[in-house]
Design a protein around this motif. Structure first.
Motif, short mmCIF file in Angstrom:
data_model
loop_
_atom_site.label_atom_id
_atom_site.label_comp_id
_atom_site.label_asym_id
_atom_site.label_seq_id
_atom_site.Cartn_x
_atom_site.Cartn_y
_atom_site.Cartn_z
N GLU A 28 0.81 -1.24 0.02
CA GLU A 28 0.04 -0.06 0.08
C GLU A 28 1.06 1.08 0.20
N LYS A 29 1.92 1.22 0.48
CA LYS A 29 2.89 2.44 0.51
C LYS A 29 3.48 2.71 -0.79
N HIS A 30 3.11 1.86 -1.69
CA HIS A 30 3.82 2.05 -3.06
C HIS A 30 2.75 2.02 -4.00
N GLN A 31 1.69 1.51 -3.73
CA GLN A 31 0.52 1.41 -4.71
C GLN A 31 -0.85 1.75 -4.05
N THR A 32 -1.50 2.77 -4.36
CA THR A 32 -2.78 2.91 -3.81
C THR A 32 -3.85 1.62 -3.88
N ALA A 33 -4.27 1.24 -2.73
CA ALA A 33 -4.94 0.22 -2.78
C ALA A 33 -5.80 -0.02 -1.67
N GLY A 111 0.60 -11.58 -6.28
CA GLY A 111 -0.94 -12.06 -6.29
C GLY A 111 -1.87 -10.68 -6.34
N VAL A 112 -1.48 -9.88 -5.32
CA VAL A 112 -2.47 -8.95 -5.12
C VAL A 112 -2.30 -7.89 -6.30
N LEU A 113 -1.04 -7.74 -6.87
CA LEU A 113 -0.84 -6.76 -8.03
C LEU A 113 -1.50 -7.15 -9.06
N HIS A 114 -1.72 -8.57 -9.26
CA HIS A 114 -2.73 -8.97 -10.28
C HIS A 114 -3.95 -8.58 -10.23
N LEU A 115 -4.52 -8.57 -8.88
CA LEU A 115 -5.79 -8.14 -8.44
C LEU A 115 -6.05 -6.56 -8.90
N LEU A 116 -5.09 -5.84 -8.42
CA LEU A 116 -5.01 -4.38 -8.66
C LEU A 116 -4.66 -3.99 -10.35
N GLY A 117 -4.74 -5.02 -11.34
CA GLY A 117 -4.66 -4.88 -12.74
C GLY A 117 -3.27 -5.01 -13.47
N PHE A 118 -2.29 -5.40 -12.61
CA PHE A 118 -1.05 -5.30 -13.26
C PHE A 118 -0.81 -6.90 -14.10
N ASP A 119 -0.01 -6.95 -14.91
CA ASP A 119 0.18 -8.25 -15.63
C ASP A 119 1.63 -8.38 -16.06
#
Length: 148
Positions: A28-33, A111-119
């Motif tokens: 969360e410190k590096h990616q708004t989520a 895994g969570v970065l995938h949930l946030l739209g990263f691929d």
């Protein structure tokens, strides 16, 4: 803030919910989520079944991400679900000479970065996602998992 709902019916060696929460706080410190993530610890049979059903790959895998598909008109803060295979994570950590805890952290953040739209389908997207993973992991004092 990302909240964790942990399901570990397998009684397999896995981190506690507060450890997942710690890793996701670094993300969360590096990616708004914001939202909730359900993490289910699975065995190899369930991982293989899910991987075959949703990715057409008939083998167990380390982590699978299932983004939330709640319709836009439904109020929900559910980001999605992760299925993490404890035995695959442990096996990969041993093969790669990493600590199991560090590999759990990496697979959770991945895994969570995938949930946030990263691929990582193409090289450009992979470089962006891997760079973010490395930055987040470094903030947790975890070495670059992609270093040779």
């Amino acid at each position: 803030m990302i909240r964790v709902d942990l399901i570990n019916e397998q009684t397999l060696a896995a981190p506690e919910a507060n450890q997942f929460q710690y890793w996701l706080a670094a993300l969360e410190k590096h990616q708004t989520a914001e939202g909730e993530v359900c993490i289910k610890i699975v065995d190899e049979a369930e991982s293989q079944s899910l991987n075959h059903t949703y990715r057409n790959k008939n083998r167990p895998t380390n982590v699978l991400s299932f983004p939330s598909e709640v319709p836009k008109f439904v109020a929900s803060d559910h980001l999605g679900d992760l299925a993490i295979c404890a035995s695959v994570v442990a096996q990969e950590a041993a093969e790669q000479g990493k600590s199991v805890a560090d590999h759990w952290a990496h697979m959770t953040i991945h895994g969570v970065l995938h949930l946030l739209g990263f691929d990582h389908v193409d090289d450009c997207d992979a470089a962006t996602m891997e760079s973010l993973e490395v930055t987040i992991l470094q903030s947790l004092n975890i070495d670059n998992p992609y270093a040779a």
